[in-house]
Every structure is written in C-alpha cells, then in structure tokens.
Design a protein around this motif. Structure first.
Motif, PDB file in Angstrom:
ATOM      1  N   GLN A   3       0.991  -0.902  -0.062  1.00 53.54           N
ATOM      2  CA  GLN A   3       0.176  -0.146   0.436  1.00 53.54           C
ATOM      3  C   GLN A   3       0.957   0.972   0.056  1.00 53.54           C
ATOM      4  N   LYS A   4       0.923   1.902  -0.880  1.00 51.38           N
ATOM      5  CA  LYS A   4       0.786   3.502  -1.105  1.00 51.38           C
ATOM      6  C   LYS A   4       0.251   4.510  -1.471  1.00 51.38           C
ATOM      7  N   PHE A   5       0.470   5.778  -0.738  1.00 53.85           N
ATOM      8  CA  PHE A   5      -0.186   6.828  -1.042  1.00 53.85           C
ATOM      9  C   PHE A   5       0.007   7.683  -1.815  1.00 53.85           C
ATOM     10  N   VAL A   6      -0.005   8.461  -2.764  1.00 52.76           N
ATOM     11  CA  VAL A   6       0.359  10.063  -2.813  1.00 52.76           C
ATOM     12  C   VAL A   6      -1.044  11.212  -2.436  1.00 52.76           C
ATOM     13  N   ILE A   7      -0.727  11.984  -2.065  1.00 49.65           N
ATOM     14  CA  ILE A   7      -1.390  12.701  -1.420  1.00 49.65           C
ATOM     15  C   ILE A   7      -0.937  14.594  -1.568  1.00 49.65           C
ATOM     16  N   CYS A   8      -2.226  15.360  -2.274  1.00 51.86           N
ATOM     17  CA  CYS A   8      -1.921  16.764  -2.540  1.00 51.86           C
ATOM     18  C   CYS A   8      -1.968  17.573  -1.182  1.00 51.86           C
ATOM     19  N   ASN A   9      -1.140  18.231  -1.397  1.00 48.74           N
ATOM     20  CA  ASN A   9      -1.131  19.159   0.147  1.00 48.74           C
ATOM     21  C   ASN A   9      -1.704  20.821  -0.458  1.00 48.74           C
TER      22      ASN A   9
ATOM     23  N   LEU B  36      -0.752  14.677   7.343  1.00 52.42           N
ATOM     24  CA  LEU B  36      -0.906  13.127   8.032  1.00 52.42           C
ATOM     25  C   LEU B  36      -2.000  12.755   9.298  1.00 52.42           C
ATOM     26  N   GLU B  37      -1.570  14.365  10.351  1.00 52.98           N
ATOM     27  CA  GLU B  37      -1.566  13.150  11.295  1.00 52.98           C
ATOM     28  C   GLU B  37      -3.727  13.788  11.041  1.00 52.98           C
ATOM     29  N   SER B  38      -3.267  15.328  10.579  1.00 55.09           N
ATOM     30  CA  SER B  38      -4.764  16.028  10.490  1.00 55.09           C
ATOM     31  C   SER B  38      -6.022  14.780   9.978  1.00 55.09           C
ATOM     32  N   LEU B  39      -5.003  14.292   8.615  1.00 58.60           N
ATOM     33  CA  LEU B  39      -5.893  13.510   7.535  1.00 58.60           C
ATOM     34  C   LEU B  39      -6.167  11.745   8.378  1.00 58.60           C
ATOM     35  N   GLU B  40      -5.549  11.239   8.898  1.00 63.46           N
ATOM     36  CA  GLU B  40      -5.339  10.639   9.234  1.00 63.46           C
ATOM     37  C   GLU B  40      -6.661  10.276  10.767  1.00 63.46           C
ATOM     38  N   GLY B  41      -7.701  12.014  10.834  1.00 64.95           N
ATOM     39  CA  GLY B  41      -8.472  12.281  11.647  1.00 64.95           C
ATOM     40  C   GLY B  41      -8.596  12.064  13.349  1.00 64.95           C
ATOM     41  N   LYS B  42      -7.506  13.116  13.575  1.00 68.90           N
ATOM     42  CA  LYS B  42      -6.462  13.923  14.810  1.00 68.90           C
ATOM     43  C   LYS B  42      -6.125  15.341  14.625  1.00 68.90           C
ATOM     44  N   ARG B  43      -5.910  15.664  16.011  1.00 70.28           N
ATOM     45  CA  ARG B  43      -5.749  17.021  16.504  1.00 70.28           C
ATOM     46  C   ARG B  43      -4.589  16.933  15.631  1.00 70.28           C
TER      47      ARG B  43
ATOM     48  N   ILE C 118       7.569  13.952  14.788  1.00 67.27           N
ATOM     49  CA  ILE C 118       8.879  13.669  14.504  1.00 67.27           C
ATOM     50  C   ILE C 118       9.670  13.659  13.243  1.00 67.27           C
ATOM     51  N   LYS C 119      10.120  14.741  13.220  1.00 69.01           N
ATOM     52  CA  LYS C 119      11.164  13.785  11.174  1.00 69.01           C
ATOM     53  C   LYS C 119      12.466  13.286  12.560  1.00 69.01           C
ATOM     54  N   PRO C 120      13.057  12.481  11.178  1.00 71.36           N
ATOM     55  CA  PRO C 120      12.586  11.576  10.677  1.00 71.36           C
ATOM     56  C   PRO C 120      11.624  10.234  11.661  1.00 71.36           C
ATOM     57  N   PRO C 121      10.991   9.559  10.910  1.00 69.19           N
ATOM     58  CA  PRO C 121      10.818   8.952   9.685  1.00 69.19           C
ATOM     59  C   PRO C 121       9.847  10.324   8.634  1.00 69.19           C
ATOM     60  N   PHE C 122      10.314  10.185   7.358  1.00 68.28           N
ATOM     61  CA  PHE C 122      10.052  11.213   6.431  1.00 68.28           C
ATOM     62  C   PHE C 122       8.960  10.058   6.103  1.00 68.28           C
ATOM     63  N   PRO C 123       7.592  11.402   5.502  1.00 72.09           N
ATOM     64  CA  PRO C 123       6.715   9.804   4.630  1.00 72.09           C
ATOM     65  C   PRO C 123       7.155   9.066   3.373  1.00 72.09           C
TER      66      PRO C 123
ATOM     67  N   PHE D 297      -1.030   6.699   8.166  1.00 75.80           N
ATOM     68  CA  PHE D 297      -1.246   5.304   8.399  1.00 75.80           C
ATOM     69  C   PHE D 297       0.242   4.030   8.267  1.00 75.80           C
ATOM     70  N   GLY D 298       1.676   5.028   8.560  1.00 75.08           N
ATOM     71  CA  GLY D 298       2.146   4.570   8.331  1.00 75.08           C
ATOM     72  C   GLY D 298       2.998   3.418   7.369  1.00 75.08           C
ATOM     73  N   LYS D 299       2.495   4.278   6.463  1.00 79.65           N
ATOM     74  CA  LYS D 299       2.939   3.792   4.752  1.00 79.65           C
ATOM     75  C   LYS D 299       3.657   5.526   3.380  1.00 79.65           C
ATOM     76  N   PRO D 300       4.666   4.422   3.004  1.00 79.53           N
ATOM     77  CA  PRO D 300       5.444   5.343   2.295  1.00 79.53           C
ATOM     78  C   PRO D 300       3.926   5.993   1.382  1.00 79.53           C
ATOM     79  N   THR D 301       4.868   7.362   1.638  1.00 77.87           N
ATOM     80  CA  THR D 301       3.592   8.451   0.805  1.00 77.87           C
ATOM     81  C   THR D 301       4.516   9.767   0.302  1.00 77.87           C
TER      82      THR D 301
END
Ligand code: FMN
Ligand code: SF4
Ligand code: FES
Lengths: 411, 157
Positions: free
Chosen positions: A76-82, A179-186, A191-196, A202-206
């Motif tokens: 599973q991998k995701f692409v997100i438009c900011n 990413l946090e917000s998209l997951e339905g959170k505050r 903390i970086k890393p890990p990078f998206p 959801f912990g998947k490469p994005t």
C-alpha cells in the motif's frame, strides 16, 4: 520586457472547469494516457531530470521524493496533494483548483502511477469552499469518464481519489501534521525522521506534494525533461507562480520563469507601486518569509540566489510595502499570526511566541528602545529555532533576522 | 447532510472524522456541533468521546456553542491587516453590537477572525458562510449586512 510563461496556469481561462469535455477538447488527459504507457521508473527519471523542485515552500527535488517513495517497501502506498494553502500572501493553489482542477488530477494520477500508489487524497483547507466544489465536480466527471478508478486507460492501473477537509489550522499544511489531521486526529506534528516517503499516512510510504508542483507534472511528461530544464535558472528550473499583494497597482498572480527579478515582477507585471509612491520593502515567502529592501530588487528570484541574500522564495508570496508603511506593525502582525497558529505541543514555541509579542508590547509602551527590542527578538527567536519541535517554531527567526539585516535602523 | 446521509456517504473509519464533523455542523442551522453529535460520531467511528472532543476543540472552524445563521470570518492576517484602513473588525463590532466569537441577539450573525483567506490581492477580505467578500470598507460591509437582513425578512413573509 519579460513576459509571462504559463505551465501550471496554462489552461486557466481556456475551458469551463465544470465541463470535463471542454478540457478534453483542449488536449486534457493526453499526458496521463502517455504516462501510463511508460515504465514508472522512466517517469521518475524524467521528473528528476527536469529539475522540478517542490512549489510548496521547501523546494526539495520532486523526482527524488518520488524515487524514495517508489523504493520504499510496501504494497500500500499513497499520494497526497497538499492543498492546505494558508501561508499569508499565497493564493496560487486556489487559482489552480478553482479554474483548472483537472490539471491537478492529471498530475496526481501520473505521480501515483510513478510510485505505484494505491490511493490518492487531496487534503484541502475547509475555508476554500469554491475550490472544494470545483474539485468534487472534476472528480465526479473524471470518474464517469473512467479516467480515474479501475483499469485507467486499459493500463491495468487503478486509482481512487478522496477529498479530505481541513478545519482552520495553518499548521496542518506542514506535511507530517497534515498526515495526522488526515488520519482524523488533532494537528500535532510528528517527529522527523521518518519522512513520509518511508512512513507516511497510516505508516505507509507516502508522496506529499503541493498543488502547483503536481500541476507541472503533465507538462513535463508532454514536453520532456530537457525542454522543462531549459527554462528558469540552473538551480531552479521551470516556472513559478508569484502572488503579489499589497501596495502595487495590479496585485494578482503571475506565472513566469524562475530567475525573474523582483523589479520586473513589481513594475512590469504588477504595474508598479500604488499612488506612484516609492518601493519600501517586500516580504518574500509569506509570514514564514523574509523582509528585503531595494538592494534585492535585481536579484534573480530563485532558491539559491535569494538564499545568498539571506532571503527565501518560499511559496512565491510577495507582499509589497510602499514608503510610509510601518515595519514594526507588519512584524507585530506576523508574530500574532504565529502565536495564533502555534499548537502548543512543545515548550519553546508555546512560551516563545507570547514572549516575542511581549517584547513588541514593551516597545509600544515605551519601555524598550526599538533597536534593543530587535536584538531581543533575534535572541529569543534563535532559541526557538534551535529547540522547537516543528518548523513553525523555527519560523519567526526568518522575518526577524531579515529585519536585522536589511532594516536595522528603520524598525 | 444529516446522520442518515452521513452513514450512507462515509464509511465508519476514523480518517473520515473531519469530513463528517463538517457535514454535521453544516446541517445544523445554528452552525455548531452538539454533545449528541459528538457522542454519535464517537460511536459511529468506534472511538472515544474524548478523542472526538479533542479534535473538535483543536480546529478553529468547529464550534461547540450555537452560532448565528451567518458566520462572519474576517481575515486578520498581515496583508489584510496592513491595508485595512477602516479597522473592519472594530467597525463590524459596532455595527452588530457584538464582540469576537459572539452572536447577535436575533441569532443571525456571529463574528470571528480568521487567518489568511487566500484572496490577498483583493484585501481586505472576509467570508460569510461560503461566500467571499473582497476589497472591503465599512460602508460596503454595512450594505452587505443590510441585504442579508432584508433577504431574511422576505423569506419569513
Ligand atoms: C507550518 C507549515 C505550513 C505549511 N503549509 C503548507 C501548505 O499549505 N501547502 C503546501 O503545499 N506546503 C505547506 N508546507 C510545506 C510542506 O510541509 C511540504 O514541504 C510540502 O507539502 C511538500 O510539497 P512540495 O515538495 O511539492 O513542495 C508547510 C510547512 C510548514 C512548516
Ligand atoms: S514548534 Fe510550535 S507548532 Fe510546532 S510542535 Fe512546537 S508548539 Fe507546536
Ligand atoms: S492576508 Fe487576508 S486574505 Fe490573505
């Protein structure tokens, strides 16, 4: 005189954004069709070779980001438009979404195919109601046409899209917070890393890219990396949308090659300073940006050349102040903005933001000399930059340091 | 969209939280989320009431108290601030006799300040519900309120 050159804005005004048929007539979705017949790795190579850098502010190589995400293991991998555009002075992404939503879908489709993403999300700020409507219509029509969904253009590639709304937080434009917000959170930063690219949604490469960045991808596929690279500067190829506001005669959005000068942008594109006054200061890159004076008017607007001058290109926002405007008031307003948007998760930023404003308050109450205040601000914001958890707490140093550099005696 | 529509349109997964909250808030004529809404969302998404509450409190577009039918959001970001000669927020406060985050007695208007609304080339700017109003000054705003008011009166007749 330098002229506009449009890539991200090339179809603006040429079709009715509510009619996909219109878009197809002017060549829409050709690039996607072409891309889906090419090897994903070849697409990534093209994007790397084009030299395209992220238009969301940080200017990281888009192709390399794709490469890292592509190389990360995972089914599973995701692409997100900011599309959370909220940097004061910036309104380029809105223009693209309201007037050419399909170019964004095209760019996302091609990028998703390149990294073999299984799902695409557009995270858009809740206040952008018109953009949201246009994107919903565009998605519906692209779905009906079979341009998104299952087995796109008989390539065997599937991609579903979803629109996710923000709800009034500037910080959620920062990619890890997003990413946090998209997951339905505050909206608390990670903390970086890990990078998206490694561990994202959801912990998947994005892959997370800005709206304007995606809008360049179809063009690169259509015309090739070499052509793209021939525009702009060596370090910052291609074009950029500059959004100019404040004391100019024709404030607005202008897309032209990177390397254009601030002088050209102000006097040739934006009609010059309003009321025939003199130029005083520009704030480049928004609130998380830098003040510059007239000595920067002829510096090429590109990542490296501005950096040499202690300034940033950022999102391409340019706020113009004419003679008579107060740098002190502007700074106060910028600091209010940051204080309001600080999430309060870490101490240096939660305590530091009110502290900065207290210094300003003391100047207003004649308890502090301005020059002394500027030095205190610099000191405090340096602490914040060194110890804050996320880039927001590291931002006030940008305007403050540039004030010291360019306007030490005029603050 | 009411709760039945939400069930039809959104799967019960936590990443739909913000979208669902928007839908429920927009469905409420007083533009806010009730305790019942929050409880319902928690149950629907199989999460705790406190996590829904925490989300609602974090995001400035959500409200836990009733607001007017028209929510006014005035941009208070640096550029609008700089070109705002009429001190718009103060002027609206005077025109409507309310403060920030307050609602008029007739429950028609609530006043909020907002960060950059992405229309800086046409500053100063405000939004009323979904609509953006640009190049404002106090007299323009007075006219806008007046026309909304008379519209509302006509609807009632
Ligand atoms: C506080 C903060 C707010 C940000 N807001 C946005 C935003 O609204 N849109 C955006 O594209 N990038 C924003 N960024 C930058 C993103 O973190 C990220 O660099 C960007 O989405 C990457 O896309 P790009 O490589 O295409 O530029 C923000 C960064 C910070 C620190
Ligand atoms: S730096 Fe500021 S915005 Fe970032 S985590 Fe810390 S408190 Fe939150
Ligand atoms: S600063 Fe007000 S709309 Fe951008």
């Amino acid at each position: 005189m330098i002229s506009e050159y449009k890539i991200a804005l090339k179809s603006i005004g040429k079709y009715d954004p509510n009619q996909i048929e219109d878009y197809i007539t002017i060549g829409g979705y050709k690039s996607v069709r072409k891309a889906l017949s090419i090897q994903p790795e070849k697409i990534i190579d093209s994007v790397i070779n084009s030299g395209l850098r992220g238009r969301g502010g940080a200017g990281f190589s888009t192709g390399l980001k794709e490469k890292f995400t592509n190389q990360s293991k995972g089914i599973q991998k995701f692409v997100i438009c900011n599309a959370d555009e909220g940097e004061p002075g910036t309104f380029k992404d809105r223009v693209i979404m309201e007037q050419d939503p399909h170019v964004l879908l095209e760019g996302m489709l091609i990028s998703a195919y390149a990294i073999q993403a299984t799902k695409a999300y557009i995270y858009i700020r809740g206040e952008y109601t018109e953009s949201i409507k246009k994107l919903q219509t565009a998605l519906k029509q692209a779905n009906e046409k079979g341009f998104i969904g299952k087995n796109i253009f008989n390539s065997g590639f599937d991609l579903d899209f979803e629109i996710k709304l923000g709800a009034g937080s500037y910080l959620c434009g920062e990619e890890l917070t997003l990413l946090e917000s998209l997951e339905g959170k505050r909206g608390y930063p990670r903390i970086k890393p890990p990078f998206p690219a490694e561990k994202g949604l959801f912990g998947k490469p994005t892959l997370v890219n800005n709206v304007e960045t995606f809008a360049h991808i179809p063009y690169i596929i259509e015309k090739g990396a070499e052509h793209y690279k021939s525009m702009g500067t060596d370090d910052s190829p291609g074009t950029k949308i500059f959004t100019i506001s404040g004391d100019v005669k024709k404030p607005g959005y202008y897309e032209t090659e990177m390397g254009v000068s601030l002088r050209e942008l102000i006097y040739d594109f934006a009609g010059g300073i309003k009321d025939n006054k003199d130029f005083y200061a520009a704030i480049l890159g928004g609130a998380a940006g830098t003040f510059v004076n007239e000595t920067v008017l002829d510096t090429p607007m590109a990542y490296d050349t501005l950096k040499e001058k202690g300034a940033v290109l950022g999102s391409g926002a340019i706020m113009i102040m004419s003679e008579g405007r107060s740098l002190f008031d502007m700074t106060n307003s910028i600091l209010e903005f940051f204080k309001h948007e600080s999430c309060g998760k870490c101490v240096p930023c939660r305590i530091g933001m009110p502290q900065l404003l207290l210094i300003m308050e003391n100047v207003k109450n004649n308890k502090l000399e301005r020059l002394e205040a500027l030095n205190l601000l610099l000191n405090e914001s340096e602490y914040m930059a060194k110890s804050s958890l996320c880039p927001l707490g590291q931002s006030p140093i940008l305007p403050i340091k540039s004030l010291k550099q360019y306007f030490e005696n005029q603050f | 969209m009411d709760r039945n529509d939400v069930v039809k349109r959104y799967e019960p997964v936590k990443d739909n939280m913000l979208n669902i909250l928007h839908e429920l808030q927009n469905n409420n004529p007083s533009n806010y989320l009730t305790t019942e809404d929050l409880k319902w969302v928690a149950e629907y998404l199989n999460t705790t009431y406190s996590s829904v509450y925490g989300v609602v409190r974090y995001y400035s577009m959500f409200s836990l108290k009733p607001r007017g039918k028209f929510v006014i959001r005035v941009c208070n970001s640096p550029l609008c601030h700089m070109v705002d000669d009429d001190k718009l927020i103060q002027s609206i406060k005077n025109q409507l006799s309310i403060g920030l985050d307050e609602t008029t007695d007739d429950s028609l208007f609530s006043l909020e300040s907002s960060e950059c609304l992405g229309h800086c080339a046409e500053a100063p700017v405000m939004m009323i519900n979904d609509k953006v109003y640009k190049n404002l000054n106090s007299s323009k705003i007075e006219n806008i309120f007046q026309s909304i008011r008379s519209n509302e009166k006509n609807k009632k007749l």
